[in-house]
Design an enzyme around this catalytic site. Sequence first.
Site, short mmCIF file in Angstrom:
data_model
loop_
_atom_site.label_atom_id
_atom_site.label_comp_id
_atom_site.label_asym_id
_atom_site.label_seq_id
_atom_site.Cartn_x
_atom_site.Cartn_y
_atom_site.Cartn_z
N TYR A 295 20.31 58.42 97.12
CA TYR A 295 20.28 58.89 98.51
C TYR A 295 19.06 59.79 98.73
O TYR A 295 18.30 59.63 99.69
CB TYR A 295 21.56 59.67 98.84
N LYS B 98 15.43 59.37 101.24
CA LYS B 98 14.82 60.33 102.18
C LYS B 98 13.37 60.60 101.75
O LYS B 98 12.45 60.63 102.57
CB LYS B 98 15.60 61.65 102.20
N SER C 232 15.66 65.54 104.82
CA SER C 232 16.63 66.45 104.21
C SER C 232 15.94 67.41 103.26
O SER C 232 14.94 67.07 102.61
CB SER C 232 17.64 65.61 103.43
N1 UFG Z 1 30.79 72.33 96.97
C1 UFG Z 1 31.98 72.77 96.41
N2 UFG Z 1 33.10 72.03 96.63
C2 UFG Z 1 33.10 70.87 97.36
C3 UFG Z 1 31.87 70.43 97.91
C4 UFG Z 1 30.74 71.18 97.69
O1 UFG Z 1 32.03 73.81 95.75
O2 UFG Z 1 34.15 70.24 97.52
C5 UFG Z 1 29.60 73.17 96.81
C6 UFG Z 1 28.42 72.48 96.16
O3 UFG Z 1 28.48 72.61 94.77
C7 UFG Z 1 27.25 73.22 96.80
C8 UFG Z 1 27.75 73.57 98.20
O4 UFG Z 1 29.16 73.51 98.11
O5 UFG Z 1 27.01 74.43 96.12
C9 UFG Z 1 27.30 72.60 99.27
O6 UFG Z 1 27.63 71.27 98.90
P1 UFG Z 1 27.59 70.08 99.96
O7 UFG Z 1 28.07 68.85 99.24
O8 UFG Z 1 28.30 70.46 101.20
O9 UFG Z 1 26.06 69.97 100.32
P2 UFG Z 1 24.79 69.74 99.37
O10 UFG Z 1 23.96 70.97 99.47
O11 UFG Z 1 25.16 69.25 98.04
O12 UFG Z 1 24.10 68.50 100.12
C10 UFG Z 1 23.69 68.62 101.45
C11 UFG Z 1 23.79 67.28 102.13
C12 UFG Z 1 22.85 66.30 101.54
C13 UFG Z 1 21.48 66.86 101.49
C14 UFG Z 1 21.46 68.22 100.86
C15 UFG Z 1 20.11 68.83 101.05
O13 UFG Z 1 25.10 66.75 101.99
O14 UFG Z 1 22.82 65.17 102.38
O15 UFG Z 1 22.40 69.07 101.48
O16 UFG Z 1 19.97 69.97 100.31
F1 UFG Z 1 20.68 66.04 100.80
#
Ligand code: UFG
Length: 351
Positions: free
Chosen positions: A162, A166, A137
């Site tokens: 988590y 990774k 990831s």
């Molecule tokens: N976000 C929101 N509202 C939500 C969920 C997320 O505004 O309900 C925002 C987060 O703050 C972030 C973006 O949307 O800016 C993406 O968030 P995600 O939770 O969809 O994804 P992440 O980038 O946090 O995490 C993902 C994967 C992880 C991995 C990571 C690697 O879920 O498994 O990318 O960068 F580790």
Amino acid sequence: MRITTQPSNTCVLVTGGCGFIGSHTVVVLLQQGVEVVIVDDLSNSSEKVLDRIDQIVGADAAEKLTFYQADVNDREALDAVFDAHTIDAVIHFAGFKAVGESVQKPIEYYSNNIGNTLTLVDAMRAHGCKSIIFSSSATVYGDPDELPLTEASPKKPATNPYGWTKWMIEEILGSLVVADPEWNVVLLRYFNPIGAHPSGLMGEDPKGIPNNLLPYVAQVAVGRRDAVHVFGNDYDTPDGTGVRDYIHVMDLAEGHAAALTWMAGRTGCEVFNLGTGQGTSVLEIVKAFSAACGRDLPYVIEPRRAGDVTANYADCTKAREQLGWEARYNIADMCRDSWNWQSTNPNGYEG
Ligand code: UFG
């Protein structure tokens, strides 16, 4: 080394093959004529995905699929699988993946994700299979100093268990190659996988309240949730919301197939970023999904979520040059396919 560049001569064990990325990868492999053996304990996936895979690939290709319901940490079960099939390579997806939950349950996360990997590679070694592709990831890059991220960008401390799993599994697999140069390891660092199979038959089906943006947005679109919660609008980005490199799950699946072909006959450990190279903000996603589903989706601005980085996106030159792989789908395609899946399966596989 038995992997050949002829997919029809190759048998691949896919752990976690009923999950979101795993199931889409299985479809691509079967369509290329690869024999696929899935080991999945169904702890966070549905057996119904197997019927959907059959429907998509058709009866002939589906004949080359075998499913075992087993925990990858169950050594006896794994030995039985390796005894029953001549496995040429393993694609290892199985693992717990909820960032927030990992903070609450570190023992479970370390034990499951790292434990199952150790059990798996020990079983592989015992059966003379030393080729593995691992689901890593972009989280291993932590809070980046520079964008875009290349494979040479430094790994930074993870912000949750988590992410550490990774991070550490990458190191563990790298150590195998140092100890025994016959190992053939490919670490695929995914950016943010979204979208669904274009048929609408397969997609992401998180249990409970989705942690990730896209499944949450899709559930707002289908009326299961009231509004999107945007975590922070005071980041140093064009519209203040977090920026990520969203990649269509079918592109990701194709990336695994390309890595499998590429690794034939090789040894060593290589890392590839799998993303699109494009950064997209949370508000841009809400807008793109609104266009896909035909109505303006409501959203509310919330405080930042702990552990989130401001922005990340990939430089995918290495995958393009070496694997001959490049993402093909854009954000509109990703939202269209995600909406197609969500609107035809409002309650996921159990609907
Ligand atoms: N976000 C929101 N509202 C939500 C969920 C997320 O505004 O309900 C925002 C987060 O703050 C972030 C973006 O949307 O800016 C993406 O968030 P995600 O939770 O969809 O994804 P992440 O980038 O946090 O995490 C993902 C994967 C992880 C991995 C990571 C690697 O879920 O498994 O990318 O960068 F580790």
